[in-house]
Structure formats: structure tokens, C-alpha cells
Design a protein around this motif. Structure first.
Motif, PDB file in Angstrom:
ATOM      1  N   ILE A 112     -11.071  -2.241 -11.456  1.00  0.00           N
ATOM      2  CA  ILE A 112      -9.794  -1.744 -12.027  1.00  0.00           C
ATOM      3  C   ILE A 112      -9.834  -1.703 -13.478  1.00  0.00           C
TER       4      ILE A 112
ATOM      5  N   ARG B 181     -12.702  -6.890  -7.857  1.00  0.00           N
ATOM      6  CA  ARG B 181     -11.789  -5.665  -7.819  1.00  0.00           C
ATOM      7  C   ARG B 181     -11.147  -5.658  -9.119  1.00  0.00           C
TER       8      ARG B 181
ATOM      9  N   ASN C 268      -4.011  -3.171  -6.676  1.00  0.00           N
ATOM     10  CA  ASN C 268      -4.161  -1.948  -6.235  1.00  0.00           C
ATOM     11  C   ASN C 268      -2.622  -1.247  -6.677  1.00  0.00           C
TER      12      ASN C 268
ATOM     13  N   TRP D  44       0.704  -1.149  -0.041  1.00  0.00           N
ATOM     14  CA  TRP D  44       0.049  -0.061  -0.134  1.00  0.00           C
ATOM     15  C   TRP D  44       1.007   1.334  -0.194  1.00  0.00           C
TER      16      TRP D  44
ATOM     17  N   LYS E  53      -2.013   1.829  -9.655  1.00  0.00           N
ATOM     18  CA  LYS E  53      -1.603   2.946  -9.542  1.00  0.00           C
ATOM     19  C   LYS E  53      -0.317   3.424 -10.370  1.00  0.00           C
TER      20      LYS E  53
ATOM     21  N   GLN F  83      -3.941  -5.733  -2.690  1.00  0.00           N
ATOM     22  CA  GLN F  83      -2.887  -4.588  -2.486  1.00  0.00           C
ATOM     23  C   GLN F  83      -2.017  -4.736  -3.930  1.00  0.00           C
TER      24      GLN F  83
ATOM     25  N   GLU G 199       1.080   4.087  -2.779  1.00  0.00           N
ATOM     26  CA  GLU G 199       0.529   5.319  -2.410  1.00  0.00           C
ATOM     27  C   GLU G 199       1.742   6.437  -2.757  1.00  0.00           C
TER      28      GLU G 199
ATOM     29  N   LEU H 125      -7.941   7.046  -7.648  1.00  0.00           N
ATOM     30  CA  LEU H 125      -6.966   6.088  -7.041  1.00  0.00           C
ATOM     31  C   LEU H 125      -5.863   6.755  -6.370  1.00  0.00           C
TER      32      LEU H 125
END
Length: 1103
Positions: A578, A574, A539, A502, A543, A536, A506, A599
Motif C-alpha cells: 500500500i 500489505r 485498506n 470495508w 482509500k 481492512q 468503499e 483501490l
């Protein structure tokens, strides 16, 4: 054991064995078991039945003892009911008592048989023996059959009027049983409760209040007339009765008195006149805008519960603590702290409940438990739930002053074998880091070091906490994210892996090279990962696709394809979402525009809060508070009323002899001529008596001779304060100051009445001691007044130890007029006592102190280390700070500075010199130091300055123990007429003293203080500070440290110790190119280090 197990299934075999053992007490256990087994032939309790039906009373008595023994061991003896109930009419009292004990236990089960002998129970209610009457009522109320409710009601009413308090107590217990059987009887039962509440017996009080709480807790009107009686009886009631009464009175007080917590709810002693106020204005102000005055009945409750803090019963102590927490003024609540800490030595069950309550208290009032912080250190023998609570409390108590100590303690806990506890400790470190910004960096560095720990749970928890901390300030910490990425392969705990991924996603723009590589590795192991990690990974891929699509486009497609066919539907959903969001196509063109904003939106940092934050909505000490949910039967505390209800409802009719005392007790003090009302001989005898005997005797003798309570108390307190030594008054400060506020208030008012005899006001609760003692508008009996005055006197004795010189001086001044009234030829011992401190001691001590000071200053130059001699002249004039402006101080101005010399009074104190100047046109008298805040603050005050002429100034020395904290020392600077609140705020550098050491020793000590004990920063220096001499000058101007000689030109080293604890502080400064330097501070005191670093950076950067 085997025999018991063998016959366990055959009902009653154990009872038979037990009966056998009982009948042969002299034989061993095995032979007893055999005897019971073979003689009974499994006919249960046949021998007991035979004994109960025999004609011999001795056999019956023996049988009943054995039956009661069986019941006590939890055996079933219900089949003996018919045989036992026959003996209920037996004349032998001892046998009768045992039969009733049995019937109380089984009357509910065998109701039909019990009903057969109900006439016998009714007859027993008239028995001459009180225990038989009580037992009969107990059995009657245990037969839970609605048909006999009228008989029970009649029996309860009769028992409530019984001569024996024991029987009346039993009737109070029966009320609750009858109410649960038939709630329709409520009105009749309330009448009985009202009657029993008037009972003066301590035996009945607890039981009747329990009945009141059960039947009609909302009928507050029943308590009004009995309130003062219950308060006065409280000390003598049995322990569980005390718990119930205190709980009920807490609820009562919240409905009848106004809040003592309102803003500006201060007692009179703090209401100082402003500079331009005239006396006439003050008179009118006092009439119109009255300060908060506590209701005498409110004070009575607080005073009468205070002694119960020393009870041996933990429930009583806990209930008094919650009463003070919910009812007492905020400055008095700290009285309960010591008692609660004492309970932590008890069993772990008690510890658990007490720690839960302390955890709730410590969130709102940290200062209460800070002095006892060591009591909450975790021991190796503590149970895990106790450890967690102590950890919670230590985290709540953490502040800038003590955080370094707490972090050192936490470092040890992290190494604990109890992994769950170690994980909780890491969470606690995270909470400390978010709450105290000075140590955030230190905590982060420490947590990063824990990432290399062998234990997985510790590493996982560290990662999770670091993730939360980085969210608060992500810009500075790309290095930490890189370090975590390197450790990623070794971490196996799913939550920790998910947290790192994460963070990567981020802050992927801050680690552009590492993030794609981590994604590449994760693509390989995607199918083997846990679900939380897979989410994750998806994700992170999304990103990176948005920020760095060139490198990661193919990787992202590959991961989305893997996720599309995953077994878990969450991951499949998910992945679909995405894909539609980030991959543009004809259908979702509109949504694709916002993909980046969705996001990569800035997320709010998580708030790390205490688990006990919201528990204060429940009353402390209750089951609801412990469970953190509203339990059935919980009654909420009402809010304070805005206007106090009429207090006359608590007035009771007084007996005739007491009325004579009422005017005397409530009377305010008269003029000097009244002192001659009694003969001098009598007066002298009375004073000698009060001097020699204890406080209780003196109070009773003074009240019996007709003196007002306030008068006698004033004499007592003045004697005590004269006798107590000045030093203890200045340095101790640990004794409780709960009642000192009201005592000061009274003294101040009396002083005003002496000066201006015409100024009179209505006697309020704070004016007269009688009101304060709870006699209120109507006086209590003489015995209770004597008791209460002795209480207040003992309070004043306690306070005299911690009284400041201000109060001593006031009492001396007060006693002078009394002495002048006496004839010259008579001199009593008391007079000498009164005169000695004011006339002889003060000048002597001031002369001594000044000469001592000059001598010791001379000595200090020869004995102090060379480092000290260097630092003293190495920079310019000492910084002087303003303590009191002459406008605020009504002509008195004060300035202070830190002379940087060892303190003469105590080595742990910082020396402070204060310059007092009289800028007014009249002389100022009796300049001294008054109350200090917090009460535990250790100050060595200067001697009282008797007189300071206009335009004159004087320099005095003080010592203050700041306990290595930059928190201000608040105290009152007093003159004869006024008090001014002032505070001394030390710079962090003034809390140090120089230390000499060689360069080798410096490096050796530096090596011991690494990790959390190291704080550093790069500083860009001003061009004027580039030379070695300028650097030394700037560092020494900020901090009182000693210079350590260095063999390298680009290194400057300084060493010192903290004044209070002696902790080493090492400052090193390494010069770099282009006028920058690396400034590093090594010390255990991490908060001091960060503050010193800030000050040094500022000093070196400015020209």
C-alpha cells in the motif's frame, strides 16, 4: 455393570457370563452373572462344546440356539467352529438350518475348516428341502477361496434352474459374491443373469436386477425383452427389490426413449387449429408435423410406478420420486409432491435426505412445493441440520406472492436460541432481498433494526448481509452506513467490524465526515485488533488518503508504520504494498498514477445463490447427491437420445390365446352401426354391471365380452363425469391431473372421428387406449390388459372430481349419438343420466344465478359498510380490459372488468364480470371455461352458454381467488369447436375491499404494523391533484379502499382489507409544502405494499 467392566480386558469373560445367563433363564441378572462367572472357570463356552458333542439332539438344538443368540448380540463364537461343523450332516432340519446360519457367518474366517466339509455342502445342494439347498449355496458362496470357484459356478448354474424361487433368489445373491471373488467369470455369470431375468417370480426379480447392476450394468440389451415384465411385476416385488429395479429402469429409460421435456413437446389436445386453416390443410399437417407422442413403454413405466408412491418404505417413495423427476413430462412431476411431504413426518435421518432432494427440486420448480409451504416451517424440536435445510427450501420457494408470509416466519427464526440457525436466517433474508427486488428495502430496514440486537452473532451476520445488499444499490443508503458507524464501537465480532470498515472505505466519498473519524478511532486500537480487521484498517487508510489526503495524511502514515512492524507477515506485506502504491516517490511513479483505479475500482455485487444450485448434476436420491461429490460406484444418467431406438426390441413372443385379442384391443372406434353388433339385452346388462361393480370388475367384464378398452373407458369416464357435481369440478382443482392430459387427448380425437368418418390416421400411442396401457405393438395377456384398463379407469374417476365443465359437456355430447341409436321403447337409467345435464340442469341454473345475482346485488347495498357506498360512485367509469380479441377468438371476443362488489360465490374471491360478444356471422355454441393453470387455481366459472347468436353479447359473472397475488389467472375459454388460452391479470388495488374504521382505530392498527410492515415514499404531486377531493379520487381510482374521516386537513387516510386473507392495508398521505406529500402504506403483505405504492405514486404524479 461393574462385573462386566472388571472382566472386560480378559478375553471372552463376557462370553462366559453370557453363556451362564443363557443357561439359567429363570434366575435374575445378578445371580446369572455370578453363576456364569464361577462355574465356567474362565474356560470359554465349555458347556456349549459339551452340548454340541452330546448324542441328544435336543441338547444340540438348545446349544445352537444359544450360539446364534451370541452371534446376534455381537459376541465372538468362532472357537466353536470345529464342534458346530461336525453337525452339518445332521438329519434334523431345524438343527441343520441353525448350523448353516452359523457357517454363513464364520465360513470366511475359518476357511480351512469349512473346506473340509465342502462335500457335505455339495450333497446338501440336492436336499429335498428348499431352505437347506439355499442355505448350502449361501455357505458355499461365503467360503472366499479361489480354488473352489468352479464348484461355486456349477452350484450357481444348478440353483438358477431350481424349481424353488427361493433357491433361485439365493443363486442371484451368490452371483455377486462370486463376481467379487473372481471377476474373470463375468461372461459365464452374465449367461446365468440372462436366464434369471426371464424368471416370472416376484421373489427373484429384485435379486437378479441387483446382480445385473453389480456385474454388467452396461448390458442394456439384456433388459429389452424383460422390460415390460419387470414393469408389470414391480408392484408385487419386495420393497428393496423395488428400489433396485426402479433405479435400473430409470437408467434404461434415459437411453431408450426421447425426452418429454422438449420445447413444443405437448400432447395433441393443445394443438389448436389457426383461424384460417382448412380441414384439408389440417389433415396434411397431422401427417407431416406430428406432436410429441410418448412411447407406450415409457408411459407403462410411469403408470406402474405411480402406485408405489403410497408405499410404507421411504426408500421406495424416494426412488419413484426421482424416477418421475428424471423421466416424466414436466406437468406430471407434481404427482410426487404429496408423497415427499408425507415422508417429512418420518425419522430425522429420513427427513434429512428427503429435504436435500426437495431443496434441489425447489430450485428448478418452485410451483411443485408452494402449496405445501407450511410443511417446511421450522419446529422448535427440529435438529439444527433439519432447520437449515427447511430454511433453504423456504428461501427457494420465496416469490412475490408469498414473500410477506416467509419474512414474517423469518422474523421469528431470528429470535431463536440456536445462534447458528439465527445467523442462517439472516443470510436467507439477504437472499430473498436480492432475488425479489420489491422487498429489498423492507429487508434492509429489518436488518438495520437487528443491529441493535443484544446477541453478537446476530449483529455480525446482519452487518455482513447488509454489506452484500448495499453493494447492489449503494447510492440510496448513506444513512444506513452512518447508522452502522455509530454502532461500530459496540460490535466485537471481527468479521462484522471488518465488513463495516470495508463499507466505509468503499463509499468514503458518501460519508466524508464520518470515515476519517472512524479511522482516527481505529488508529488508537490498531494493535489490539484481529488480523482481518487490521487488513481492512490499512485498506480504509489507503482509500481515505486518495480521496481526502488533507485530513488523513498523517493518520495514514501512522497506521502504515504500525503495520510495518506487525507480527503477522500478511499485514506487513500489505502495508509495504500500500505504501508503494499510494505514496509517490521516484521509483514507483508509474504505478502511483493507477492507485485510485486499483483501490477504488467498482466491485461487482456478490451473487447470493443456493448451496443446492449445482446438485442436480447428480441423480436424486443417490449418495453422490447427498454428499455433493461423486461417490465410487455412481453411474451417471445419460442424456436423452435425439431419435428413439427401435421399440420392437422390447416385443416378446406371445402365447396363442392372447393373439386372438390383439386386433380387438388395438382397434380404433367404429361407426354407430357397430353398436348393434351385440344384442341390446347384452349391452344393457353389461352397462348395469359396470355401473354397480367397482372399476376393476367393470374393466374385466368389458374386456372379456369383447369390447375395446378405449370404448369401455369412455363410457366409464362419461358416467363418472355426469355424476360428479359441477361445483366440485369448478372449485376443487387440487386433485392430480397427471393422466387427464392423455384422456382429453383421446376424447378429442374420438370426437373428430365422429364428425369426419373419412379422416383416418395410423394408430399412435395416444390414439388407442391399449397402446397407452403399455401393451404396445404386441398385446399382453388378458389379465394384464384388464389390470391396466382398471388403472386408467380409476385415474379417470380421480380426475372427474377436478374436471372442468368442458369435459363434462364433451362427454354429454358424446353419449347422445349412442342414445339415439337405441329403440324408442327402451329407456335405461344410463340414458336418463346422459340426458339430464344437457337438457334440464343448465338452463335452470343459469336462470337461478341471474335472479340470485340481482337479489343479492340489491341486498349488498343495504348491508355493506358506509365506506363502500362512498367509494362506488366516487370515480368515473370502470376500467375495462380485453380478454380475447375477435380475430384470435375466431369471432368470439371477450372483455372483463372488476365491479368492486363482494363476490357472491366465496368471500375470498374477487368478482369479475366478463362481456362475451359474437362478432362472427354464425352462432357460437357451448361457451364455457376449460382447463386452468395452475391446476390449484380456484375459479367459480359461469354456467355454460348454450348458444350465442351473431352480433349478440352477454355479460356473465365469475369469481377468482387470486390469493392476494397479482399473478395472472390463466384458463381456457372454450366453444364447441375451439379452445382459446386467456388470462386475467388483476391490478393490485382490485385485490382489496374497503374497510370502515375511526381515526383512533386507524392510528392504533398503524402502530401494530411497523418495521418490515411499513413502506413509504415522498411523492411530488401534479398541481391538478392538490385538492382533497382530487387526492381521494386518484387514490380510489387505483385501490378499492374506504376513506377514513380525518380531523387534520393535511392528512388523508384510507383503509382496506385484502380479499383473500383479510390482511389489513392502511394508506396514509401527509401533505407537505411545495405540492409534495409523504405516502405511507402499512400492511403485512410487503410485496402488495410496494406495488400499491408504485401505482399510487404514478396516479398522484400525473395530471
Amino acid at each position: 455393570m461393574s462385573t462386566a467392566a472388571l472382566y472386560n480386558d480378559q478375553g471372552g469373560a463376557e462370553a462366559a457370563i453370557e453363556a451362564g445367563q443363557e443357561s439359567t433363564p429363570t434366575t435374575s441378572g445378578s445371580s446369572g452373572a455370578a453363576f456364569g462367572l464361577f462355574s465356567s472357570d474362565f474356560k470359554k463356552n465349555e458347556d456349549l462344546k459339551e452340548m454340541l458333542e452330546s448324542n441328544k439332539e435336543s441338547l444340540k438344538l438348545e446349544a445352537m440356539k444359544r450360539v446364534v443368540g451370541l452371534i446376534a448380540k455381537g459376541k465372538n463364537a468362532s472357537e466353536l467352529f470345529p464342534a458346530i461343523v461336525k453337525n452339518v450332516a445332521n438329519k434334523n432340519i431345524e438343527l441343520k438350518k441353525l448350523v448353516y446360519v452359523y457357517l454363513v457367518r464364520y465360513a470366511e474366517e475359518q476357511q480351512d475348516l469349512a473346506l473340509l466339509s465342502i462335500s457335505t455342502f455339495q450333497r446338501a445342494l440336492k436336499d429335498p428341502n428348499q431352505f437347506i439347498r439355499a442355505s448350502a449355496l449361501r455357505v458355499l458362496s461365503s467360503i472366499r477361496v479361489p480354488i473352489i470357484v468352479p464348484i461355486m459356478m456349477l452350484a450357481i448354474k444348478e440353483a438358477a434352474a431350481d424349481m424353488s424361487p427361493y433357491v433361485r433368489k439365493t443363486s442371484a445373491h451368490a452371483i455377486q459374491k462370486l463376481y467379487s471373488l473372481d471377476p474373470d467369470q463375468k461372461e459365464q455369470l452374465i449367461e446365468v443373469i440372462e436366464k434369471l431375468l426371464k424368471d416370472k417370480s416376484t421373489l427373484v426379480a429384485g435379486s437378479v436386477v441387483m446382480a445385473f447392476e453389480e456385474v454388467c450394468p452396461d448390458r442394456i440389451d439384456l433388459i429389452h425383452k424383460n422390460y415390460r415384465k419387470l414393469c408389470n411385476l414391480l408392484v408385487d416385488v419386495e420393497e428393496w427389490g423395488q428400489v433396485v429395479i426402479i433405479s435400473m429402469l430409470t437408467r434404461y429409460a434415459r437411453t431408450q426413449f426421447t425426452s418429454p421435456w422438449k420445447e413444443g413437446a405437448e400432447f395433441d389436445e393443445n394443438n389448436d387449429k389457426t383461424f384460417y386453416d382448412s380441414d384439408s390443410e389440417e389433415k396434411s399437417g397431422q401427417m407431416d408435423d406430428k406432436p410429441y407422442v410418448m412411447d407406450p413403454d415409457h408411459r407403462l413405466l410411469l403408470r406402474n410406478t405411480k402406485p408405489l408412491l403410497q408405499s410404507r418404505n421411504t426408500a421406495v417413495v424416494m426412488s419413484v420420486a426421482q424416477l418421475y423427476w428424471h423421466l416424466a413430462p414436466k406437468h406430471e412431476v407434481s404427482i410426487v409432491t404429496k408423497s415427499l411431504v408425507r415422508l417429512l413426518r418420518s425419522h430425522r435421518e429420513v427427513q434429512y435426505i428427503v429435504l436435500q432432494n426437495i431443496a434441489t427440486m425447489s430450485i428448478q420448480r418452485k410451483g411443485m412445493f408452494e402449496p405445501y409451504m407450511k410443511s417446511f416451517y421450522v419446529r422448535s424440536t427440529d435438529a439444527s441440520h433439519i432447520k437449515t435445510l427447511k430454511l433453504e427450501i423456504l428461501t427457494n420457494l420465496a416469490n412475490e406472492a408469498n414473500i410477506s408470509t416467509i419474512l414474517r416466519e423469518f422474523q421469528t427464526y431470528v429470535k431463536s436460541q440456536d445462534k447458528a440457525f439465527a445467523a442462517s436466517t439472516i443470510q436467507a433474508i439477504g437472499r430473498c432481498a436480492t432475488n425479489i427486488t420489491e422487498v429489498t428495502d423492507t429487508c434492509l430496514n429489518g436488518l438495520v433494526l437487528l443491529l441493535s440486537n443484544r446477541d453478537e452473532t446476530v449483529v455480525a451476520e446482519s452487518v455482513v448481509v447488509i454489506k452484500k445488499l448495499l453493494q447492489t444499490q449503494p447510492t440510496q443508503h448513506s444513512e444506513i452506513i452512518k447508522h452502522m458507524a455509530k454502532l461500530f464501537d459496540n460490535i466485537t465480532v471481527p468479521m462484522a467490524r471488518a465488513s463495516i470498515l470495508w463499507l466505509m472505505g468503499e463509499y468514503c466519498e458518501r460519508v466524508p465526515k464520518i470515515a476519517p473519524d472512524v479511522l482516527r478511532k481505529m488508529a488508537k486500537t490498531f494493535t489490539a485488533e484481529e488480523d482481518i480487521v487490521k487488513l481492512q484498517i490499512v485498506n480504509l487508510a489507503a482509500k481515505l488518503y486518495l480521496t481526502n489526503s488533507k485530513q488523513t495524511k498523517l493518520l495514514t502514515q501512522y497506521i502504515l508504520n504500525l503495520g510495518k512492524y506487525d507480527q503477522n507477515y500478511d499485514i506487513r506485506d500489505r502495508t509495504r504494498f500500500i505504501r508503494q502504491l499510494i505514496v509517490p516517490n521516484e521509483k514507483n511513479g508509474a504505478l502511483n498514477k493507477y492507485a485510485r483505479r486499483i483501490l477504488l475500482a467498482s466491485k461487482p455485487a456478490p451473487v447470493l445463490e443456493s448451496a443446492f444450485k449445482d446438485r442436480d448434476r447428480f441423480q436424486l436420491g443417490t449418495l453422490s447427491h447427498s454428499l455433493n461429490i461423486k461417490a465410487s460406484g455412481y453411474q451417471e444418467l445419460s442424456d436423452w437420445p435425439a431419435v428413439a431406438p427401435d421399440q420392437s426390441v422390447r416385443n416378446v413372443e406371445v402365447i396363442e390365446p392372447v393373439k386372438e385379442w390383439a386386433p380387438l384391443v388395438g382397434k380404433s372406434k367404429k361407426s354407430k352401426s357397430d353398436d348393434k353388433f351385440y344384442s341390446d339385452d347384452e349391452d344393457e346388462k353389461e352397462k348395469e354391471g359396470s355401473d354397480s361393480s367397482g372399476s376393476e370388475d367393470s374393466s374385466s367384464s368389458s374386456s372379456s365380452s369383447g369390447k375395446s378398452g378405449s370404448d369401455s373407458e369412455e363410457e366409464e369416464s362419461s358416467e363418472e363425469s355426469e355424476k360428479s357435481s359441477g361445483d366440485s369440478g369448478k372449485s376443487s382443482g387440487e386433485s392430480e391431473k397427471s393422466s387427464s392430459g392423455s384422456d382429453l387427448d383421446q376424447k378429442k380425437k374420438k370426437k373428430k372421428t365422429k364428425k369426419v368418418p373419412l379422416k383416418k390416421s395410423k394408430p399412435t400411442a395416444a390414439d388407442s387406449d391399449s397402446d397407452e396401457n403399455g401393451n404396445g405393438p404386441v398385446a399382453q395377456a388378458s389379465s394384464s390388459s384388464a389390470e391396466s384398463s382398471s388403472d386408467s379407469e380409476s385415474d379417470s374417476e380421480d380426475d372427474s372430481d377436478s374436471d372442468s365443465p368442458a369435459t363434462q359437456k364433451k362427454s354429454a355430447v358424446k353419449s347422445k349419438p349412442k342414445v339415439q341409436v337405441k329403440p324408442k321403447n327402451e329407456v335405461s337409467l344410463l340414458d336418463l343420466d346422459d340426458f339430464s345435464p344437457s337438457n334440464t340442469n343448465t338452463p335452470k341454473s343459469s336462470v337461478l344465478s341471474s335472479s340470485l345475482m340481482s337479489d343479492l346485488e340489491g341486498l349488498s347495498l343495504s348491508n355493506v359498510s358506509s365506506a363502500m357506498q362512498v367509494t362506488a360512485p366516487s370515480f368515473g367509469p370502470v376500467k375495462t380490459y380485453e380478454l380475447l380479441h375477435h380475430m384470435t377468438g375466431k369471432g368470439l371476443s371477450a372483455k372483463y372488468h372488476f365491479p368492486r362488489q363482494p363476490c357472491l360465490y366465496q368471500p375470498s374471491m374477487v368478482a369479475v364480470q366478463v362481456i362475451l360478444t359474437n362478432s362472427s356471422d354464425h352462432s357460437l355454441e357451448e361457451i364455457h371455461i376449460g382447463d386452468r393453470s395452475p391446476a390449484s387455481l380456484n375459479i367459480h366459472c359461469f354456467n355454460t352458454i348454450e348458444r350465442l347468436e351473431p352480433e349478440a353479447s352477454v355479460t356473465v359473472s365469475m369469481g377468482i381467488d387470486f390469493s392476494d397475488s397479482t399473478q395472472a389467472a390463466n384458463f381456457q375459454l372454450c366453444t364447441k369447436e375451439d379452445q382459446f388460452s386467456v388470462s386475467i391479470q388483476p391490478a393490485v388495488g382490485e385485490l382489496l375491499m374497503p374497510s370502515t374504521m375511526t381515526e383512533q382505530d386507524f392510528c392504533k392498527e398503524q402502530g401494530k404494523l411497523l418495521g418490515m410492515n411499513e413502506t413509504s415514499a415522498t411523492v411530488t404531486m401534479a398541481t391538478a391533484n392538490a385538492s382533497s377531493q382530487a387526492i381521494s379520487k386518484q387514490v380510489l381510482s387505483v385501490a378499492n379502499v374506504g376513506e377514513v374521516s380525518s380531523s387534520q386537513n393535511n392528512f388523508h387516510r384510507f383503509a382496506g382489507r385484502t380479499v383473500s386473507s383479510g390482511a389489513l392495508v392502511l394508506v396514509s398521505l401527509e401533505l407537505k409544502e411545495s405540492s409534495t406529500c409523504l405516502l405511507t402504506i402499512h400492511t403485512e403483505k410487503s410485496v402488495m405494499a410496494s406495488m400499491l405504492l408504485r401505482d399510487l405514486k404514478q396516479a398522484l404524479a400525473q395530471a
